[in-house]
Design a protein around this motif. Structure first.
Motif, PDB file in Angstrom:
ATOM      1  N   ASP A 139       0.887  -1.153   0.000  1.00  0.00           N
ATOM      2  CA  ASP A 139       0.000   0.000   0.000  1.00  0.00           C
ATOM      3  C   ASP A 139       0.927   1.205   0.000  1.00  0.00           C
ATOM      4  O   ASP A 139       1.628   1.462   0.984  1.00  0.00           O
ATOM      5  N   PHE A 140       0.950   1.950  -1.113  1.00  0.00           N
ATOM      6  CA  PHE A 140       1.967   2.981  -1.290  1.00  0.00           C
ATOM      7  C   PHE A 140       1.808   4.112  -0.280  1.00  0.00           C
ATOM      8  O   PHE A 140       2.786   4.561   0.325  1.00  0.00           O
ATOM      9  N   GLN A 141       0.570   4.586  -0.081  1.00  0.00           N
ATOM     10  CA  GLN A 141       0.359   5.700   0.842  1.00  0.00           C
ATOM     11  C   GLN A 141       0.636   5.303   2.292  1.00  0.00           C
ATOM     12  O   GLN A 141       1.239   6.055   3.057  1.00  0.00           O
ATOM     13  N   GLN A 142       0.222   4.085   2.661  1.00  0.00           N
ATOM     14  CA  GLN A 142       0.410   3.620   4.041  1.00  0.00           C
ATOM     15  C   GLN A 142       1.807   3.049   4.282  1.00  0.00           C
ATOM     16  O   GLN A 142       2.166   2.756   5.426  1.00  0.00           O
ATOM     17  N   GLU A 143       2.569   2.846   3.204  1.00  0.00           N
ATOM     18  CA  GLU A 143       3.920   2.277   3.290  1.00  0.00           C
ATOM     19  C   GLU A 143       3.904   0.918   3.993  1.00  0.00           C
ATOM     20  O   GLU A 143       4.751   0.597   4.823  1.00  0.00           O
ATOM     21  N   LYS A 144       2.903   0.106   3.641  1.00  0.00           N
ATOM     22  CA  LYS A 144       2.677  -1.171   4.318  1.00  0.00           C
ATOM     23  C   LYS A 144       2.690  -2.320   3.316  1.00  0.00           C
ATOM     24  O   LYS A 144       2.083  -2.238   2.250  1.00  0.00           O
ATOM     25  N   LEU A 145       3.388  -3.402   3.667  1.00  0.00           N
ATOM     26  CA  LEU A 145       3.424  -4.595   2.827  1.00  0.00           C
ATOM     27  C   LEU A 145       2.087  -5.331   2.909  1.00  0.00           C
ATOM     28  O   LEU A 145       1.615  -5.651   4.002  1.00  0.00           O
ATOM     29  N   ILE A 146       1.463  -5.599   1.757  1.00  0.00           N
ATOM     30  CA  ILE A 146       0.170  -6.287   1.706  1.00  0.00           C
ATOM     31  C   ILE A 146       0.364  -7.782   1.491  1.00  0.00           C
ATOM     32  O   ILE A 146      -0.233  -8.613   2.175  1.00  0.00           O
ATOM     33  N   ILE A 147       1.216  -8.139   0.519  1.00  0.00           N
ATOM     34  CA  ILE A 147       1.428  -9.545   0.149  1.00  0.00           C
ATOM     35  C   ILE A 147       2.737  -9.630  -0.620  1.00  0.00           C
ATOM     36  O   ILE A 147       3.209  -8.625  -1.178  1.00  0.00           O
ATOM     37  N   SER A 148       3.340 -10.803  -0.637  1.00  0.00           N
ATOM     38  CA  SER A 148       4.545 -11.009  -1.426  1.00  0.00           C
ATOM     39  C   SER A 148       4.424 -12.331  -2.171  1.00  0.00           C
ATOM     40  O   SER A 148       4.221 -13.389  -1.567  1.00  0.00           O
ATOM     41  N   PHE A 149       4.534 -12.274  -3.500  1.00  0.00           N
ATOM     42  CA  PHE A 149       4.445 -13.457  -4.350  1.00  0.00           C
ATOM     43  C   PHE A 149       5.855 -13.900  -4.735  1.00  0.00           C
ATOM     44  O   PHE A 149       6.690 -13.079  -5.122  1.00  0.00           O
TER      45      PHE A 149
END
Length: 349
Positions: free
Chosen positions: A171-181
């Motif tokens: 999430d670019f604005q939140q600077e948070k990792l959502i998932i990693s493939f």
């Protein structure tokens, strides 16, 4: 065919070798092409690609990040001033074209305190907002090969294709990792978002394109048609059909790929084109469990070939003996470039 057999109308030679470029889609016109150019030296220039006049330089002499080449530059969707630049040492900067570089040390604000190992990352911000960078990201081990933004600016997602085999979605604005493939093996090299943001497609050193579902957080299909590293993938919105209700995935998605094997492939993602393995047993798996290697629900591994459908291209064309480097899909045709510097414009089939 080739764009111009007589060569370029104008050209500019730089002291360092260019590695990537990006045209500002908001400010550019026929008279002014505001263009970012990244270099092997690590510097980034902002130029007018029509007149070749230079308006700004970033990371001059390695002020912000030394001894590492620029791997990708991208304008942030919906922003006139903001862009990102990734580097060969796993660093990415968010920069403002109107700000000067700062020498001051950053104040660390860790954005991933609960993650460790390969999925760890950090985001730091400067003490003052007067200078660049806006933020400094450090992701993974080794180069960030490619940066890809989703189309939805209200919930902007950013995919980073990394040397360690991960395509990390933030999430670019939140600077948070959502998932990693994670790829089957080798580095992740390129990615593209579907127009409705339901799917992310990735390509890498395993010669395979993988379609990932953002909703189900799993791999949907393996696309088999290339026999060398993938260079670029892109959707063609003209041939992507939306869901009738507007909420779920569409009935068909057309995407196009180029690779270092010199091949141009066209793919139609729909249920009718999925090929299921005869070795497959048991009920279909709606989602993948996290790999025990990372012990994190954010990591999604590539399943075994017999566990996932495959897909073949609807067209597979050898368009050159030289390795292809980039692809750009327009309403009028396809623009492909080769590592040797040649560019060709093709009509759509």
């Amino acid at each position: 065919g080739a764009l111009d057999q007589d060569g370029p109308h104008r050209e500019k030679r730089f002291q360092s070798e260019p590695t990537c470029c990006a045209i500002n889609p908001i400010t550019s016109s026929a008279e002014n092409l505001e263009t970012l150019v990244g270099f092997e030296s690590g510097e980034i220039l902002l130029i007018d690609a029509v007149t070749f006049s230079q308006s700004a330089k970033f990371n001059s002499s390695g002020t912000l990040n030394s001894a590492s080449r620029v791997t990708d530059v991208r304008w942030v969707p919906g922003s006139v001033n903001t862009f990102v630049a990734s580097f060969g040492n796993g660093v990415m900067f968010v920069l403002d074209k109107d700000k000067d570089d700062a020498n001051a040390k950053n104040v660390s604000t860790l954005s991933s305190p609960d993650l460790s190992g390969e999925l760890s990352y950090s985001v730091t911000h400067p003490k003052t907002s007067r200078n660049n960078p806006i933020s400094r990201w450090h992701v993974g081990r080794g180069p960030i090969n490619h940066v890809c933004f989703s189309a939805d600016t209200s919930a902007l997602k950013m995919a980073l294709c990394c040397y360690d085999g991960h395509a990390r979605v933030f999430d670019f604005q939140q600077e948070k990792l959502i998932i990693s493939f994670r790829s089957q093996f080798g580095a992740m090299l390129c990615a593209a978002w579907s127009p409705d943001n339901h799917y992310l497609i990735t390509g890498g050193e395993d010669d395979v394109i993988v379609v990932w579902s953002m909703e189900d957080k799993c791999a949907v299909t393996r696309c088999l048609g290339h026999n060398s590293w993938l260079s670029a993938v892109q959707f063609d919105p003209e041939y992507c059909e939306d869901d009738d209700d507007g909420d779920g995935p569409g009935s068909n998605y057309r995407f196009i790929s180029v690779a270092q094997d010199g091949r141009l492939c066209f793919w139609d993602l729909n249920e009718g084109n999925l090929i299921f393995s005869r070795k497959r047993t048991g009920a279909p798996r709606k989602s993948m469990l996290a790999s025990p290697l990372y012990a994190s629900s954010l990591a999604v591994e590539m399943p075994r070939p017999e566990e996932i459908p495959s897909m073949e291209p609807v067209a597979n064309v050898l368009i050159g003996l030289e390795a292809l480097s980039t692809l750009h899909v327009t309403q009028n045709g396809l623009l492909t470039t080769y590592f040797g510097g040649e560019a060709k414009l093709w009509g759509k089939p």
